[in-house]
Design an enzyme around this catalytic site. Sequence first.
Site, PDB file in Angstrom:
ATOM      1  N   HIS A 130      57.160  44.039  53.044  1.00  0.00           N
ATOM      2  CA  HIS A 130      56.118  42.983  53.686  1.00  0.00           C
ATOM      3  C   HIS A 130      55.287  43.031  52.374  1.00  0.00           C
ATOM      4  CE1 HIS A 130      52.840  41.124  55.499  1.00  0.00           C
ATOM      5  NE2 HIS A 130      52.497  42.297  55.983  1.00  0.00           N
ATOM      6  N   CYS A 143      47.405  39.244  55.196  1.00  0.00           N
ATOM      7  CA  CYS A 143      48.845  38.893  55.306  1.00  0.00           C
ATOM      8  C   CYS A 143      49.175  37.175  55.734  1.00  0.00           C
ATOM      9  CB  CYS A 143      49.544  39.627  56.399  1.00  0.00           C
ATOM     10  SG  CYS A 143      49.060  41.361  56.153  1.00  0.00           S
ATOM     11  N   HIS A 168      57.001  38.243  62.411  1.00  0.00           N
ATOM     12  CA  HIS A 168      56.075  38.887  61.401  1.00  0.00           C
ATOM     13  C   HIS A 168      56.753  40.296  61.280  1.00  0.00           C
ATOM     14  CE1 HIS A 168      52.901  40.091  58.903  1.00  0.00           C
ATOM     15  NE2 HIS A 168      52.352  40.862  59.917  1.00  0.00           N
TER      16      HIS A 168
END
Lengths: 266, 403
Positions: free
Chosen positions: B333, B169, B299
């Site tokens: 995401h 990520c 995040h």
Amino acid sequence: MRVGILGVGLLAAGLEGWPAGRDVLAGARPFDPSMVPDPAASLLPANERRRSSDCVRWAVQVAQEAIAQSGLDPHEVATVFASSGGEMDVLDKLCRALAAAERVVSPTLFHQSVHNTAAGYWGIATRCQQSSTALSCYDDSGAAGLLEAVTYAVIEQRPVLFVAYDLPAPAPLHGARPIASAFAAALVLAPSMEQTLAIADVTVKPAAGREVSRALGQEFERLRLDNPAARVLPVLQALATRRRATIDLNLLDDQRLTVEVEPCGR
Amino acid sequence: MASRPMTPLTLSAYTLVTANGRGIGAVSQALRERRSGLTPCDFEDALLKTYIGRVVGLEDFSLGEQLAPFDCRNNRLAWLGLQQDGFMVAVAEAIQRYGADRIAVVMGTSTSGILETEHAYRNRDPLTGALPPRYTSHYRYTHNMYSLGHFVRAYLGLKGPAMVISTACSSSAKVFATAARFLQTGLCDAAIVGGVDSLCHTTLHGFSALQLLSASPCRPCDEDRDGLSLGEAAGYALLESSERVGRKGAVALLGYGESTDGYHMSHPHPEGAGAIRAIRQSLDRAGLQPSDIDYINLHGTATRANDAVEDKAVYSIFGEGPACSSTKGWTGHALGAAGITEALIAALCLKQGLIPGTIHCERVDPALRSRILRENENRPIRRVVSNIFGFGGNNCSLVLGVL
């Protein structure tokens, strides 16, 4: 950009570890590529080692060898892991599972599929909290990784562990990316020139009309061409023979990464 | 060890495609209207009870004859991203200024074009088990990790250094750090940074196997949050040294911080040690104090563990200071593209004086101590921190601000 080389790690068939591999690369000992290593990667905790892929163990083995030689505490050393395709074996297993009617994916396999798996396992093994980068540049992954590591050491003024590794993909993925033999190498690089094995001056230049450096000896030249990570072999040969050398690594066909190696006293 | 301050880098141009639409304008409008891009999962034949942030239309075109070897979902999305917000024009002007060999390309992705390999495995030769020849000859241009960098560099006609960073990520947040170092060493005069990640069965079924997918649109920081929604995105920025190009009022990268947890492949360090390290480094490099920050784009994946640990880390540095929110409820995401997506959302917030409240968060988890914003606020802001934490415990924080 100038960096010191503090430690070396090497693993390939017939080149098991730096002390033995150095002698083979320097021609002081015969090259026997039938000897395929099975790295212990002893730094990995037993649980992690049991679960880990071949890729992880090859990468961790050369990393721990280079760090041990550098005398640095791995806790203090940032990392750059370069690989063309990363965990090809894991990706094969995942894609097989996804092609089945049920599509049951193992959670362990999934978290081991990321390109930074080896970097992550290294971090867990050493409890290191420094920066860690995993990257790819297809056939030039080794050169790109070296460039990233050198700029890191120079700009951040910190030591960095550079690891290049690629393993043959299993069938049928092998057909898409034929890599003939496994190879992993590591260098510990530092902004300081003290206590180093060698000094490396690294520059990027336009490629126009310039050849890349080959490995010395036909068998090593074949190994260099067989595996993207092994493209760094001429740098290791210069270190093994303790000679001053200027090595041109291919970078995206229109550039060369030039590494001038100068051995030091240590 | 404290990090050395860096020279700010002006974002001379930037563009973003997400499930909220094509271009910065579409993303901005969705944020203002609080209109999520998440929809029930209709990706190919994935029969999963979850919501996804799918970019509409990727199935309906191909890259055409000249770019045919690159054709895959990920590079289609990469191409679509390059067409927005006048980005191609800005790159052409940069080539005029510096020359094609003086512009680097640093991209981030987590899965590249793996969907092509998934399809190829379903179409193996029934007798030999071999993959289709068309796939094997195109692997280099589709699934290999470098494919995205190769495509962007070739399509833009650039000849500088290039690579693809793939650290799960954090991939397309770390591209800013690598580009900053390249610029500082003089390897290049400008850099195209960015990231593209597209939906595939590997991540959908993988996160499902980890029991981290929510059955509803993700609810970051909500007391009943139960997992994430996956999305896809493409984003790019053209970076140049602010000392050189200035541009008062422009958005610039002021700092970056990179760290690892050294703890676990898929769980964050329980005290957020790596996250704290990344955030502190980013502030040090920007030469800023926690009190200088107006907004933190978390995040904020909406998994129970991630949100709780990130809150611990943020609170330990900022206390109840700046407004915090997650924009994952709009975009999903985007994994390897999350870093660039959220950096560019931060850029548009700075330019437009907008702080998006966390969409789908009905009641903030009372266990979280940071100042989590639920509703949008419209007010000028000057400094934003964007956090990205990924698998392998790989963390990156960016500080963006107005020059």
